[in-house]
Design an enzyme around this catalytic site. Structure first.
Site, PDB file in Angstrom:
ATOM      1  CG  MET A  79      -1.925  -1.173   1.209  1.00 21.58           C
ATOM      2  SD  MET A  79      -3.030  -1.162   2.638  1.00 21.58           S
ATOM      3  CE  MET A  79      -4.031   0.290   2.284  1.00 21.58           C
ATOM      4  CG  HIS A  80       0.515   3.319   2.531  1.00 22.73           C
ATOM      5  ND1 HIS A  80      -0.785   3.695   2.786  1.00 22.73           N
ATOM      6  CD2 HIS A  80       0.832   2.381   3.473  1.00 22.73           C
ATOM      7  CE1 HIS A  80      -1.224   3.032   3.844  1.00 22.73           C
ATOM      8  NE2 HIS A  80      -0.269   2.228   4.265  1.00 22.73           N
ATOM      9  CG  ASP A 235      -0.136  -5.117   1.815  1.00 22.82           C
ATOM     10  OD1 ASP A 235      -0.958  -4.355   2.372  1.00 22.82           O
ATOM     11  OD2 ASP A 235       1.100  -4.973   1.941  1.00 22.82           O
TER      12      ASP A 235
END
Length: 483
Positions: A79-80, A235
């Site tokens: 992520m991110h 995830d």
């Protein structure tokens, strides 16, 4: 057949399941992280594509008939990450990853704006995507002016696979731009970072169809028919779908590169001051809360390199019986920490070393330190209104019986261990691909695994672990004063 693709930090994995959800094939390829400066963490998106082509090439050469029968594909990913594209869809710079903390000042500035916590339900952490874009604006203005799309890592794979700019709710929750309660981009928050909705991919649920595989790629991999690609999930949400953690009362502890204590919710329950993430789940009208630590198995991998051994050998040296904490404490803040401190500047430490402190003592301290970081997450979840009765273990570190005993005792909770199988992000992604392709009931597909064993807390060591945790908690303020 249904294909799940999980883009992790250290590698990419693809697996195939049949319509009975039996795993029939899998392949993986490694990825490296570039760390050009302290606190920086980057990857070249071209390397993701190379790794994806490698794993699908392996599946084609070893299981061609199964790959040809794929009807649905699901995506899971770290992520991110800020993957920046120009108007022609070309990558402008290496992707700034989830564990990159360079944008701590920008994150603090955004978090000081009360609209962010109010609309997203979360602290703006340095690892989130929004502060990374402000950092690029402040430090690489020539790149910022050419940004046409901001994609999360798995959504860049989707763009390469389909030509579509699409994301889904669970991954978008970690950007700092999503109205998490209403499951839509916030124009107000985008404007605060000098962006607008044109810079964002469109949003769908993780169970919906985002596009179809490009014909030229289908031909390359010998895939017949049209394979649809599901929204997928970040995830952790994808792993939750793989574990069947989709209903209230279900939770898992993930011992991956980072660590997660994840609990499913049927309602939006934000409490940002606890430093717990409140995100959309990958299933419609479902949310989740999670405490996140930045270094879980990464801490043991780091120590293993220094000790010139492997993580498995180090934990094997501890034996089968859980030991009383030695008095040596490890604080696993190698890349800063999220829950409960939101501190990008803090760094790790061993405390209490003596001449008697051998390699096994330090290994034990690392295992305990990560376990106590999970207890921090448990306390934060309780403060946010979520109390857990038990957790299911997932991730590479869960293969260590000793570590599971330490976590069960540190949390004072039973830890369930699934039977043989792979229940991580790739499996969850494959389930989401099945749901999208067949319009199946998500809750009927995302069932709980069969539990092979349960690791109970060791009552004889409960007080010793409580005392060791109290020492662990007391050390953060002292360490912070020196940072």
């Amino acid at each position: 057949m249904y294909l799940g693709i999980d883009l992790g930090t250290s590698g990419i994995k693809a697996l195939l399941i049949d319509d009975n959800q039996h795993i029939t094939a899998s392949a993986s390829a490694a990825l490296n992280v570039s760390r050009p400066h302290s606190g920086w963490s980057e990857q070249n998106p071209a390397h993701w594509i190379d790794a994806l082509e490698t794993v699908l090439g392996v599946l084609k050469s070893t299981f061609p008939a199964k790959l040809a029968a794929v009807r649905g594909i699901g995506l899971s990913g770290q992520m991110h990450g800020a993957t920046l594209l120009d108007r022609d869809g070309k990558v402008l710079r290496p992707c700034i990853l989830w564990n990159d903390t360079r944008s701590y000042a920008e994150a603090a500035a955004l978090d000081a704006d009360p609209r962010f916590r109010q609309i997203t339900g979360n602290i703006v952490f340095p690892g989130f995507t929004a502060p990374k874009l402000l950092w690029v604006k402040h430090n690489e203005p020539e790149i910022f002016t050419h940004v046409a799309k901001v994609l999360l890592p798995k959504d860049y794979l989707r763009f390469w696979l389909t030509g579509e700019y699409v994301s889904e709710m669970s991954d978008a929750s970690g950007t700092g731009w999503l109205d998490v309660g209403n499951r839509r981009w916030s124009p107000e928050l985008l404007t605060a970072t000098d962006l607008d909705e044109s810079h964002m991919p469109s949003l769908i649920e993780g169970t919906e169809i985002s596009g179809v595989l490009k014909p030229e790629l289908a031909r390359r991999w010998g895939m017949s028919g049209e394979a649809v690609i599901a929204g997928g999930g970040g995830d952790n949400a994808a792993s939750a779908c793989g574990m069947g953690v989709v209903s209230p009362g279900h939770a898992f502890v993930s011992l991956g590169t980072s660590g997660v204590l994840f609990a499913a919710n049927s309602a939006y329950l934000p409490r940002p001051e606890s430093a717990v993430h409140t995100f959309c789940h990958a299933l419609p009208d479902t949310w989740h809360q999670m405490g996140v630590i930045l270094s879980a198995t990464d801490a043991l991998n780091w120590y293993a390199e220094i000790a010139r051994s492997s993580p498995a050998n180090l934990t094997a040296e501890l034996g089968d019986t859980l030991k009383t904490p030695s008095g040596v404490t490890f604080l696993p803040y190698l890349s800063g920490e999220r829950t409960p401190y939101n501190d990008a500047a803090i760094r790790g430490a061993f405390v209490g070393l003596g001449r008697e402190s051998d390699r096994a003592t330090l290994t034990q301290a690392v295992v305990e330190g990560v376990s106590f970081a999970f207890r921090d997450c448990l306390e934060a979840l309780a403060a946010a209104g979520t109390r857990l009765d038990r957790v299911t273990a997932v991730g590479g570190g869960s293969r260590s019986d000793y570590w599971l005993k330490a976590i069960a005792t540190a949390l004072d909770l039973p830890v369930d261990v699934p039977g043989d199988g792979d229940f991580g992000g790739a499996f969850g992604a494959a389930r989401l691909g099945l749901i999208a392709a067949e319009q199946a009931d998500p809750w009927a597909v995302c069932t709980l695994p069969i539990i092979a064993e349960t690791v109970e807390p060791e009552a004889r060591l409960r007080h010793a672990f409580d005392d060791a945790y109290a020492r662990y908690r007391a050390l953060y303020p002292a360490l912070r004063s020196l940072a």
